[in-house]
Enzyme design. Structure first.
Site, short mmCIF file in Angstrom:
data_model
loop_
_atom_site.label_atom_id
_atom_site.label_comp_id
_atom_site.label_asym_id
_atom_site.label_seq_id
_atom_site.Cartn_x
_atom_site.Cartn_y
_atom_site.Cartn_z
CD GLU A 1 -2.48 -23.57 -52.86
OE1 GLU A 1 -1.99 -23.56 -51.71
OE2 GLU A 1 -3.83 -24.13 -53.55
CD GLU B 1 3.36 -29.70 -53.17
OE1 GLU B 1 5.00 -29.93 -53.35
OE2 GLU B 1 2.75 -28.97 -53.09
CG ASP C 1 8.98 -26.47 -62.37
OD1 ASP C 1 8.79 -25.95 -61.09
OD2 ASP C 1 9.65 -26.19 -62.46
CG ASP D 1 12.20 -22.97 -49.45
OD1 ASP D 1 12.45 -22.08 -48.45
OD2 ASP D 1 13.33 -24.57 -49.16
CE LYS E 1 22.93 -21.43 -43.42
NZ LYS E 1 23.58 -22.44 -43.87
CE LYS F 1 -5.44 -30.01 -37.99
NZ LYS F 1 -5.11 -31.23 -38.09
CD GLU G 1 -2.38 -18.52 -40.69
OE1 GLU G 1 -2.43 -17.03 -41.35
OE2 GLU G 1 -2.88 -19.00 -42.40
#
Length: 237
Positions: free
Chosen positions: A67, A92, A119, A142, A146, A216, A218
């Site tokens: 993950e 993470e 990373d 993320d 833009k 939570k 979601e």
């Protein structure tokens, strides 16, 4: 489709400029600090240790899930507890999140999770053998809303090729997002990526899989009428 060129031997190193995270600061709770203090030595892995034999790391051969960006670790912890016969590798960089997951592993006495705090793309490139993963999960990355920032999105043709290399044939890339334009973008990228088959019956999105816990965030979004889009693509060869 994207601001990046098609993946070729000349352009694929551009993936190195994409990060799997946005660094965030955060306060550490007592439990999170306990997780880091007591759990890293037991469950933590290091990028600098290079290519891993995960059968040796876990002490068994089992279905293996990777993950990218597990956040505070709630979903990964729930999935690992529900599937003790499977092994999970989570990555993470947010230290409170890493501490929270490690604390949960200690509290629930789970042994089927290992954790990197760096990373994720570097971990995939340097620590994970080709043809070794049964599943890779990327939940709520993320979206870089833009247009001028779309080149920063982790989902690119180069990313899809890296993941394909690490998945076994028949392995699945599972992505989820709560922003429809990003879901459409993911679908466009994956449709252009060679070596995958969309597992959605209609060629778009799959219903929320039972194995992906609802967060939570979601649930709150659902009450507000927000959608979530899941994509599953299987490696074909």
């Amino acid at each position: 489709m994207t601001d990046s060129p098609q993946a070729t031997p000349e352009t694929s190193p551009k993936l190195r400029t994409i990060k799997s995270f946005v660094m965030r600061a955060g306060r550490m709770t007592e439990g999170q600090q306990r997780g880091l203090d007591q759990g890293l030595s037991k469950f933590g892995l290091k990028l600098e240790d290079g290519l891993q034999d995960f059968d040796a790391v876990f002490g068994r051969r089992a279905p293996r899930t990777f993950e990218i960006g597990f956040g505070m670790g709630h979903s990964l912890l729930e999935m690992a507890a529900a599937a003790p016969e499977q092994d999970f590798i989570g990555v993470e960089v947010h230290r409170p999140g890493v501490g929270a997951l490690l604390n949960g592993l200690l509290t629930q006495n789970l042994s089927n999770v290992r954790v990197y705090s760096c990373d994720a793309l570097e971990v995939l490139r340097n620590c994970v053998a080709d043809n070794s993963l049964d599943r890779l999960m990327l939940f709520f990355p993320d979206p870089w809303h833009k247009a001028r920032h779309h080149k920063r999105r982790i989902v690119q043709l180069e990313f899809a090729e890296l993941v394909r290399q690490k998945l076994k044939v028949g392995g699945v890339l599972h992505m989820a997002t709560d922003w429809q334009p990003y879901a459409e973008y993911m679908l466009e990228v994956m449709n252009a990526a060679p070596g995958y088959q969309n597992l959605a019956a209609d060629g778009t999105y799959v219903p929320r899989p039972a194995e992906r816990p609802i967060t939570k965030f979601e649930r709150r979004g659902e009450r507000l009428g927000h959608g979530v889009w899941d994509l599953k693509f299987e490696r074909q060869g």
